[in-house]
Design an enzyme around this catalytic site. Structure first.
Site, short mmCIF file in Angstrom:
data_model
loop_
_atom_site.label_atom_id
_atom_site.label_comp_id
_atom_site.label_asym_id
_atom_site.label_seq_id
_atom_site.Cartn_x
_atom_site.Cartn_y
_atom_site.Cartn_z
N SER A 102 0.89 -1.17 0.00
CA SER A 102 0.00 0.00 0.00
C SER A 102 0.93 1.21 0.00
O SER A 102 1.32 1.71 1.05
CB SER A 102 -0.89 0.02 1.25
OG SER A 102 -1.68 -1.14 1.30
N LYS A 177 -6.44 2.82 -2.47
CA LYS A 177 -6.17 2.02 -1.25
C LYS A 177 -6.08 2.93 -0.02
O LYS A 177 -6.64 2.63 1.04
CB LYS A 177 -4.87 1.23 -1.44
CG LYS A 177 -4.41 0.47 -0.22
CD LYS A 177 -5.35 -0.66 0.13
CE LYS A 177 -4.99 -1.28 1.47
NZ LYS A 177 -5.96 -2.29 1.88
N LYS A 246 0.12 4.94 8.47
CA LYS A 246 0.76 5.32 7.20
C LYS A 246 -0.29 5.59 6.12
O LYS A 246 -0.24 6.58 5.40
CB LYS A 246 1.74 4.20 6.82
CG LYS A 246 2.36 4.25 5.44
CD LYS A 246 1.77 3.28 4.43
CE LYS A 246 1.61 1.86 4.87
NZ LYS A 246 1.05 0.95 3.90
P1 NDP Z 1 4.35 -6.81 7.86
O1 NDP Z 1 4.83 -5.75 8.74
O2 NDP Z 1 3.70 -8.01 8.40
O3 NDP Z 1 5.55 -7.35 6.93
C1 NDP Z 1 6.44 -6.45 6.31
C2 NDP Z 1 7.40 -7.19 5.41
O4 NDP Z 1 8.34 -6.25 4.89
C3 NDP Z 1 8.24 -8.28 6.12
O5 NDP Z 1 8.54 -9.29 5.20
C4 NDP Z 1 9.50 -7.49 6.49
O6 NDP Z 1 10.63 -8.32 6.65
C5 NDP Z 1 9.66 -6.64 5.26
N1 NDP Z 1 10.45 -5.42 5.53
C6 NDP Z 1 10.21 -4.47 6.46
N2 NDP Z 1 11.14 -3.50 6.38
C7 NDP Z 1 11.99 -3.85 5.39
C8 NDP Z 1 13.17 -3.27 4.84
N3 NDP Z 1 13.66 -2.11 5.28
N4 NDP Z 1 13.79 -3.92 3.82
C9 NDP Z 1 13.32 -5.10 3.37
N5 NDP Z 1 12.21 -5.72 3.85
C10 NDP Z 1 11.56 -5.08 4.84
O7 NDP Z 1 3.39 -6.08 6.79
P2 NDP Z 1 2.12 -6.67 6.02
O8 NDP Z 1 2.50 -7.91 5.30
O9 NDP Z 1 0.96 -6.65 6.93
O10 NDP Z 1 1.87 -5.48 4.98
C11 NDP Z 1 2.64 -5.32 3.79
C12 NDP Z 1 1.95 -4.24 2.94
O11 NDP Z 1 0.61 -4.67 2.63
C13 NDP Z 1 1.81 -2.90 3.67
O12 NDP Z 1 1.98 -1.84 2.76
C14 NDP Z 1 0.38 -2.95 4.21
O13 NDP Z 1 -0.13 -1.65 4.41
C15 NDP Z 1 -0.32 -3.72 3.12
N6 NDP Z 1 -1.55 -4.45 3.53
C16 NDP Z 1 -1.58 -5.25 4.65
C17 NDP Z 1 -2.75 -5.91 5.01
C18 NDP Z 1 -2.85 -6.81 6.21
O14 NDP Z 1 -3.99 -7.24 6.53
N7 NDP Z 1 -1.78 -7.14 6.90
C19 NDP Z 1 -3.99 -5.74 4.21
C20 NDP Z 1 -3.82 -4.95 3.02
C21 NDP Z 1 -2.65 -4.30 2.73
P3 NDP Z 1 10.97 -9.01 8.07
O15 NDP Z 1 10.40 -10.41 7.99
O16 NDP Z 1 12.46 -8.98 8.13
O17 NDP Z 1 10.35 -8.15 9.15
#
Ligand code: NDP
Length: 305
Positions: A102, A177, A246
């Site tokens: 997002s 979104k 965010k």
């Molecule tokens: P999470 O916080 O669960 O996961 C984030 C992911 O990004 C992890 O794999 C993390 O790795 C990785 N990450 C974080 N920082 C970095 C970095 N600096 N460099 C590389 N990798 C990084 O987030 P979600 O999966 O919940 O959400 C992902 C996206 O989807 C967001 O934009 C969110 O707004 C959107 N979204 C989420 C929903 C939900 O229900 N959860 C629904 C709809 C949209 P690590 O494993 O090392 O932490």
């Protein structure tokens, strides 16, 4: 997608709460490589999915027809694409980046322009439907980008989506979104305020929800989130409050940049930023209700219906 002969090659970066179940569906239909910041997560995923566990974003992207990213914000997307060992340098011309983050429309436009210089296509393709929708492969995908790029991406998107909507040019998916999630935030906060004040008046929140949910004030928050997560005090962690904060910030920014007076979105953004500071980076978005409760000096508990 059927048959192994025509299988495209895909790479995935960001196996978080929603990224991992999305990746699982794509892996079932492609020759798949994965990279995650915490390597053990990728290793475990790759073992289960029969995928390649890459040692860097660059290595994951090597040979990929499609690179999918699902990261907290557009800033991390830029980092994994253009930072040290970034994916962009090893993507072949003609490849496509499908960004399920997002994200922020302005950053997505920047990323798209930068990739285009190397002949790499980009679409913003954020999703809705939550973790349960991702597990079921029934997400809604809102796409920004040109129609031809969407048609190329469609077979990949269809592996995890029930609905795919072309919203407009690059950034339009991100913008829709953000506004959707700002509405979610408004509903969560305003429902909490209403129920807290009713609780202080002596009305059982479960009774109040029973009325509201057959009346005009109902929303997804009142119909599903409060009965399933607040009344029973379960507050499961599915979508981090930090991410919703965010999103509301992006929506308020879009209103500002388009000269649209939006005092309600600005205030909601301020409230969610305060809740994030109070509850921390790991709290779930529904836990914002606890901040309303604390300020009101009551809790929204009650009979589970
Ligand atoms: P999470 O916080 O669960 O996961 C984030 C992911 O990004 C992890 O794999 C993390 O790795 C990785 N990450 C974080 N920082 C970095 C970095 N600096 N460099 C590389 N990798 C990084 O987030 P979600 O999966 O919940 O959400 C992902 C996206 O989807 C967001 O934009 C969110 O707004 C959107 N979204 C989420 C929903 C939900 O229900 N959860 C629904 C709809 C949209 P690590 O494993 O090392 O932490």
């Amino acid at each position: 997608m059927t048959g192994t002969k025509s299988r495209p090659t895909a790479a995935f970066i960001g196996l978080g709460a929603i990224g991992a179940p999305i990746a699982r569906h794509v892996a079932d239909h492609t020759t798949f490589a994965v990279w995650n910041r915490t390597r053990s997560v990728a290793t475990e995923f790759a073992t289960e999915a029969g995928a390649r566990d890459a040692e860097s974003p660059a290595s994951a992207a090597t040979g990929a027809d499609f690179l999918l990213t699902c990261l907290p914000t557009s800033a991390q997307v830029e980092e994994v694409l253009f930072g040290a060992n970034g994916a962009a340098a090893s993507l072949k011309p003609g490849a496509m980046v499908i960004d399920c983050t997002s994200g922020d429309p302005a950053n997505s436009r920047k990323i798209c322009d930068r990739l285009a210089r190397s002949g790499i296509a980009f679409i913003d393709a954020p999703v809705s439907g939550g973790v349960s929708g991702a597990v079921a492969g029934k997400l809604t995908v809102m796409v920004g980008g040109d129609a031809a790029a969407l048609e190329r991406a469609r077979p990949i998107l269809e592996t995890f989506a029930a609905k795919i909507v072309h919203c407009g040019p690059i950034g339009a998916g991100d913008a829709v979104k953000a506004v959707n999630n700002a509405l979610l935030a408004v509903h969560v906060w305003s429902t909490a305020e209403g129920l807290a004040s009713l609780a202080k008046l002596g009305v059982d929140p479960a009774v109040a929800l029973d009325v509201i949910n057959s009346s005009s004030g109902r929303s997804n928050a009142s119909m599903n989130l409060f009965p399933e997560r607040v009344l029973n005090r379960s507050f499961p962690r599915t979508f981090r409050l930090a991410l919703l904060d965010k999103d509301v910030g992006i929506a308020a920014g879009i209103a500002r940049n388009t000269g649209t007076p939006a005092p309600l979105l600005e205030e909601t953004s301020r409230l969610f930023s305060e809740a994030r500071s109070e509850l921390g980076e790991e709290a779930d978005h529904i836990e914002a209700v606890k901040v309303v409760e604390r300020r009101a000096g009551t809790t929204i508990g009650g009979r589970i219906q």
